[in-house]
Every structure is written in structure tokens, then in C-alpha cells.
Scaffold this motif. Structure first.
Motif, PDB file in Angstrom:
ATOM      1  N   ALA A 192      -8.203   7.300  -4.064  1.00 60.52           N
ATOM      2  CA  ALA A 192      -7.650   6.115  -4.033  1.00 60.52           C
ATOM      3  C   ALA A 192      -6.602   5.691  -2.868  1.00 60.52           C
ATOM      4  O   ALA A 192      -6.272   4.781  -2.425  1.00 60.52           O
ATOM      5  N   GLN A 193      -5.758   6.808  -3.346  1.00 61.29           N
ATOM      6  CA  GLN A 193      -4.310   6.922  -2.181  1.00 61.29           C
ATOM      7  C   GLN A 193      -4.829   7.123  -0.717  1.00 61.29           C
ATOM      8  O   GLN A 193      -4.301   6.435   0.208  1.00 61.29           O
ATOM      9  N   THR A 194      -6.019   7.817  -0.725  1.00 56.54           N
ATOM     10  CA  THR A 194      -6.568   8.006   0.897  1.00 56.54           C
ATOM     11  C   THR A 194      -6.785   6.414   1.224  1.00 56.54           C
ATOM     12  O   THR A 194      -6.712   6.156   2.489  1.00 56.54           O
ATOM     13  N   VAL A 195      -7.592   5.760   0.399  1.00 60.23           N
ATOM     14  CA  VAL A 195      -8.116   4.575   1.061  1.00 60.23           C
ATOM     15  C   VAL A 195      -6.809   3.718   1.301  1.00 60.23           C
ATOM     16  O   VAL A 195      -6.878   2.990   2.278  1.00 60.23           O
ATOM     17  N   LYS A 196      -5.862   3.523   0.527  1.00 57.98           N
ATOM     18  CA  LYS A 196      -4.743   2.626   0.733  1.00 57.98           C
ATOM     19  C   LYS A 196      -4.396   3.059   2.085  1.00 57.98           C
ATOM     20  O   LYS A 196      -3.901   2.336   2.817  1.00 57.98           O
ATOM     21  N   LEU A 197      -3.962   4.333   2.185  1.00 59.84           N
ATOM     22  CA  LEU A 197      -3.416   4.689   3.571  1.00 59.84           C
ATOM     23  C   LEU A 197      -4.280   4.512   4.760  1.00 59.84           C
ATOM     24  O   LEU A 197      -3.790   4.089   5.803  1.00 59.84           O
ATOM     25  N   SER A 252       0.816  -1.209  -0.126  1.00 54.64           N
ATOM     26  CA  SER A 252       0.026  -0.070   0.001  1.00 54.64           C
ATOM     27  C   SER A 252       0.915   1.171   0.057  1.00 54.64           C
ATOM     28  O   SER A 252       0.698   2.418  -0.810  1.00 54.64           O
ATOM     29  N   LEU A 253       1.750   1.308   0.838  1.00 59.02           N
ATOM     30  CA  LEU A 253       2.889   2.596   1.057  1.00 59.02           C
ATOM     31  C   LEU A 253       3.585   2.572  -0.250  1.00 59.02           C
ATOM     32  O   LEU A 253       3.695   3.651  -0.841  1.00 59.02           O
ATOM     33  N   LYS A 254       3.925   1.557  -0.970  1.00 55.43           N
ATOM     34  CA  LYS A 254       4.809   1.512  -2.374  1.00 55.43           C
ATOM     35  C   LYS A 254       3.783   2.290  -3.362  1.00 55.43           C
ATOM     36  O   LYS A 254       4.308   3.274  -3.936  1.00 55.43           O
ATOM     37  N   GLN A 255       2.510   1.788  -3.435  1.00 55.53           N
ATOM     38  CA  GLN A 255       1.774   2.446  -4.395  1.00 55.53           C
ATOM     39  C   GLN A 255       1.583   3.942  -4.001  1.00 55.53           C
ATOM     40  O   GLN A 255       1.198   4.570  -5.180  1.00 55.53           O
ATOM     41  N   VAL A 256       1.435   4.435  -2.966  1.00 53.38           N
ATOM     42  CA  VAL A 256       1.101   5.572  -2.774  1.00 53.38           C
ATOM     43  C   VAL A 256       2.373   6.452  -3.028  1.00 53.38           C
ATOM     44  O   VAL A 256       2.250   7.400  -3.711  1.00 53.38           O
ATOM     45  N   PRO A 310      -6.823   3.108  -8.755  1.00 57.11           N
ATOM     46  CA  PRO A 310      -6.005   3.940  -9.645  1.00 57.11           C
ATOM     47  C   PRO A 310      -5.004   4.551  -8.710  1.00 57.11           C
ATOM     48  O   PRO A 310      -5.210   5.186  -7.609  1.00 57.11           O
ATOM     49  N   ALA A 311      -3.501   4.696  -9.195  1.00 51.41           N
ATOM     50  CA  ALA A 311      -2.664   5.049  -8.121  1.00 51.41           C
ATOM     51  C   ALA A 311      -2.442   6.571  -7.830  1.00 51.41           C
ATOM     52  O   ALA A 311      -2.238   7.015  -7.138  1.00 51.41           O
ATOM     53  N   GLU A 312      -3.000   7.174  -9.009  1.00 48.24           N
ATOM     54  CA  GLU A 312      -2.769   8.621  -9.209  1.00 48.24           C
ATOM     55  C   GLU A 312      -3.867   9.385  -8.566  1.00 48.24           C
ATOM     56  O   GLU A 312      -3.917  10.365  -7.936  1.00 48.24           O
ATOM     57  N   ALA A 313      -5.047   8.774  -8.365  1.00 53.97           N
ATOM     58  CA  ALA A 313      -6.275   9.499  -7.794  1.00 53.97           C
ATOM     59  C   ALA A 313      -6.063   9.462  -6.313  1.00 53.97           C
ATOM     60  O   ALA A 313      -5.839   8.591  -5.526  1.00 53.97           O
ATOM     61  N   TRP A 314      -6.331  10.890  -5.916  1.00 55.11           N
ATOM     62  CA  TRP A 314      -6.160  11.109  -4.382  1.00 55.11           C
ATOM     63  C   TRP A 314      -6.809  10.197  -3.278  1.00 55.11           C
ATOM     64  O   TRP A 314      -6.767   9.978  -2.427  1.00 55.11           O
TER      65      TRP A 314
END
Length: 467
Positions: free
Chosen positions: A331-336, A175-179, A325-329
Motif C-alpha cells: 500500500a505504501q508503494t502504491v501511494k508513492l 500520500s507522503l504523510k501516510q507513508v 492500510p498505512a502499514e502494508a508495504w
């Protein structure tokens, strides 16, 4: 996949101050077994539920909420990957059947524990003790296992919990890698192993917290953000959803065992469910709560697996969050969000093997040594072992399938059936045509086959991917 209540699943609840009264668990025993369990010399029969001592017993509603919350973790996020190994039809039907099987085997285990508690006049028996006492009452040819039975059960519990911790470390690292890699030039991007290394010290720090009450608020935070994260994931799943006909109904037969392993990992949590029953104010109601909770959880897993696979198809990752999607904020929030939730839950999951190893095998055998320091070393050692395994083989989906097949097919299916056979052996009350005996033997065979085939195929696939 579990929460704080899981920590008592390996044994009785901590000593409390209030004695709880409840009606007996409806075990549907044969008449001879009922007679055998009645009181003697005019004394009333012993009811284990009435002698439980709990400081903070849970209501039926609270137990149901704990059961549902405890099932919403990395398991449900892996269901689209599981459906990729089965197809839509096999995945849907298979998940429901596995849910029914897991629920039934839990009923078998709790029923058998209740009988053993009445026989031995104990309010609660741990899983390892239940196996030991059941084998003592069982067939003569199995009695050689009595001295090793508790160790075997503890061993599977420890391996399973350590496996969960490995999966958690991989999940956080991925998850951290993708963000982070989104914000780095391609030449400076690093693998998930380095992100796992970055969280090593924080993992050690959180594992050094011995007082679970200090972790309780963080656990509640993890539960809240998990639900928020699942909601956001579903938004992505149903955005531009492809037609259902675009995905196969039936997958490759060879990968069915991977599906079974992943689904068992997601659905089966025998330690959690035993802990919930142990902590109930009215344990006689556990059967109904379990049925309702497992129905809701199973349908949620089918829903996530079905539509997650329709959305991402063969590209489905070991966690559906890795498909966002890696670039969408958002999606990044969900991963974090999930990375934080899983980080917090790591300490609770790792607490179980620490408790088993320390209280059962180390604490009483260590003399002339600072025991507190030794416990801290054990905690650090557990983190290091899970970290090394995760870094050595960072294959999230295959690790989930491996530990589901290796441990849960035995802990959740084969062992409960074996315990029931042994508990009923003295009275031979196996019903017409010995259907209970035949049924339990079939469950043992299913559990062993699932363990052997699932473990073999998972190991082979891991070997192929790392070579």
C-alpha cells in the motif's frame, strides 16, 4: 487527469511540416446550412480538416489510447468518495448519465467548431476563439459579450487548471504523510502541510523546464506506473469485499451536487479532447473514437466508484489510495507510485495556464524587459499560487468537487450549447419545433444550476470544515 496532448487544447497545434487530408466531419447539418458552406464561383467547399498542418499526427488507435490514459488520474481515484455522496444506485446511473452528457456536449462543440472553421476558412479554432466568433454570428442581445468572451473562456480554463494543480499538491502531501508517518513516533508526526512544503522547491524546479520534449519520457513513466498502481488498488478493493447490501443505494439529496462536481472533474476534460481532435490524422473519425473512449472510461469509473464505495463506505477518502492500510508495504508503494506520477503530471497541467497567460496576455505587452526571465517568474508564480491555496485549505475531496462544479459544468456543458445556438442562429435551422434550440437552452440551464449549486455547497462545506 491529462497528459501532454492536453497542452494544445487551448489552441491550434504547433506549426508542422505535413498537410493532412481527411474527409469532412459528419456534422449532420440542415440543408440550408450545407448550402451556406459550399464554395462560390464553382470553387470546391473549404474543408478545414484538409488544411490542417501537423508535424506528428496521431492515428485513431493512438488517439483512443491517449483519451483513456488521459482520464486515469486523480479523478478515478476520487470516485468512491463521489459514490459516498450519492449511493450505489444513484452513483452508477448518475455517472453513466454524466458520461453520456459530457460526450454529447463534446460532439456539439466539435460540430460547431467545424462549421465556424468552414465559414471563416480556418483549419482550427481554439475554444476561446470559437466562443468569440460564435457570439458574433449569434443573437443581437448577446453581442455585447463578444469583447469579453475569450477572456471568460480563458478565465475558466485557467481557474480549472490551477484547481487541478491544487488538488495534485494536496494529493502528494497526503500520500507522503501516510507513508512517512508510519515510521515516526506519534509525537513526531506532522501534518500534510509540511509535506506540501517539502515538495515546493521540486515543483518549482520541474516548472522551470520549458521544453516539453524533456518531460515526455517522464510523462510516459507516469502513465505506466499509474496503470500499475490502479491494479494494486483493485487488489485491495476486492480483498475481503463486504456485501453490496451493506451500502445504501440512495444517498442524501443534499450531497448529490458534490457527487456531480466530483464526477464532472473525473470525466470532463474538454481541453484534452479538443487537443486530441486537433492532432488527429483523420479528425473525421473523432466522433467514433470519442464514443468508444468515453464508454470505456465511464464504465471504468463506475466500476471503481461502485466497488471502492462497497469496500470503504462512508470512510472513503478524496483518493482511494488514502484508504489503503498505512502499514502494508504494498500500500505504501502504491501511494508513492501515485505521488510520483502526479508530481510529474503537475508540470503538464500547470503548463496550460502558463501558456494562456504568457502567450495571450503578457508576451506581447511586455517591452524593455527580459522576456525569458518574466516567463520564469510567471511559472514560479503559478506554483506559489497553487501551493498557497493547497496549504490554506487542504481538503482534497471538497476541492475536487468545487472545481468540477465551478468550471466544468460551464466549459463542458453550458458553453458548447451556447456556441451551437449562436452558430445556427443566422439560418434558424433548429429542427422541427426548434428542438435544437430548446435542447441547448436546457443544457445551458443545467450547466448553470450545476455550477451555482455545486459551488455553493462545496464552499459551505469547506467553510464548515475549516471552522
Amino acid at each position: 487527469m491529462t497528459e501532454t496532448v492536453a497542452l494544445t487544447g487551448i489552441g491550434p497545434p504547433e506549426n508542422g511540416i505535413k498537410e493532412q487530408k481527411s474527409k469532412s466531419y459528419n456534422v449532420n447539418l440542415m440543408s440550408e446550412e450545407i448550402v451556406a458552406l459550399q464554395g462560390t464561383n464553382g470553387t470546391p467547399p473549404y474543408d478545414p480538416h484538409a488544411h490542417r498542418v501537423l508535424e506528428h499526427p496521431t492515428t485513431n488507435g493512438e488517439t483512443l489510447i491517449h483519451l483513456i490514459k488521459g482520464s486515469l488520474g486523480t479523478g478515478i481515484l476520487a470516485m468512491p468518495s463521489a459514490f459516498n455522496n450519492s449511493g450505489l444506485l444513484i452513483g452508477s446511473v448518475g455517472t453513466i448519465l454524466i458520461g453520456i452528457l459530457c460526450t454529447y456536449c463534446l460532439h456539439v462543440l466539435v460540430r460547431s467548431q467545424y462549421i465556424l472553421c468552414k465559414r471563416r476558412r480556418e483549419p482550427i479554432l481554439s475554444y476561446p476563439d470559437s466562443m468569440k466568433y460564435a457570439l458574433q454570428d449569434g443573437p443581437q442581445f448577446l453581442k455585447f459579450l463578444v469583447p469579453f468572451s475569450a477572456i471568460i473562456v480563458d478565465g475558466f480554463l485557467i481557474v480549472y487548471q490551477l484547481g487541478i494543480c491544487c488538488v495534485y499538491i494536496m494529493f502528494i502531501g497526503n500520500s507522503l504523510k501516510q507513508v512517512v508517518n508510519v515510521y515516526l513516533p506519534e509525537s513526531n508526526q506532522i501534518s500534510e502541510r509540511y509535506y506540501m512544503l517539502m515538495i515546493l522547491i521540486p515543483l518549482v524546479c520541474i516548472m522551470l523546464i520549458r521544453n516539453l520534449k524533456l518531460l515526455a519520457p517522464f510523462s510516459q513513466l507516469a502513465n505506466i506506473i499509474t496503470f500499475i498502481g490502479l491494479g494494486i488498488v483493485l487488489i485491495y478493493v476486492f480483498t475481503d469485499l463486504p456485501p453490496i447490501s451493506s451500502r445504501p443505494l440512495i444517498g442524501e439529496p443534499r450531497t448529490y451536487t458534490l457527487f456531480i462536481g466530483t464526477t464532472l472533474f473525473a470525466l470532463e476534460a474538454v481541453g484534452v479532447f479538443l487537443a486530441l481532435e486537433n492532432n488527429m490524422r483523420t479528425p473525421a473519425s473523432f466522433g467514433g473514437v470519442l464514443n468508444i473512449g468515453m464508454t470505456i472510461v465511464t464504465l471504468m469509473y463506475v466500476f471503481m466508484g461502485f466497488f471502492g464505495y462497497v469496500k470503504y463506505g462512508s470512510a472513503a477518502e478524496g483518493s482511494i489510495t488514502l484508504n489503503l492500510p498505512a502499514e502494508a508495504w504494498l500500500a505504501q508503494t502504491v501511494k508513492l507510485i501515485f505521488a510520483v506520477a502526479i508530481f510529474i503530471t503537475y508540470a503538464l497541467q500547470a503548463y496550460v495556464p502558463v501558456e494562456i497567460l504568457w502567450n495571450t496576455y503578457m508576451k506581447q505587452r511586455i517591452e524593455n524587459v527580459n522576456k525569458q526571465k518574466m516567463e520564469y517568474l510567471l511559472r514560479i508564480g503559478v506554483v506559489l499560487v497553487t501551493f498557497v491555496l493547497a496549504v490554506a485549505i487542504p481538503l482534497l475531496d471538497l476541492f475536487i468537487s468545487l472545481f468540477g462544479a465551478l468550471c466544468l459544468s460551464v466549459l463542458g456543458i453550458a458553453f458548447p450549447a451556447l456556441i451551437e445556438i449562436c452558430v445556427l442562429w443566422s439560418s434558424k435551422n433548429f429542427g422541427p419545433y426548434n428542438y435544437v434550440l430548446v435542447k441547448d437552452i436546457l443544457l445551458i440551464v443545467i450547466g448553470i444550476i450545476a455550477m451555482v449549486l455545486g459551488t455553493y455547497i462545496s464552499v459551505i462545506d469547506i467553510y464548515r470544515k475549516i471552522n
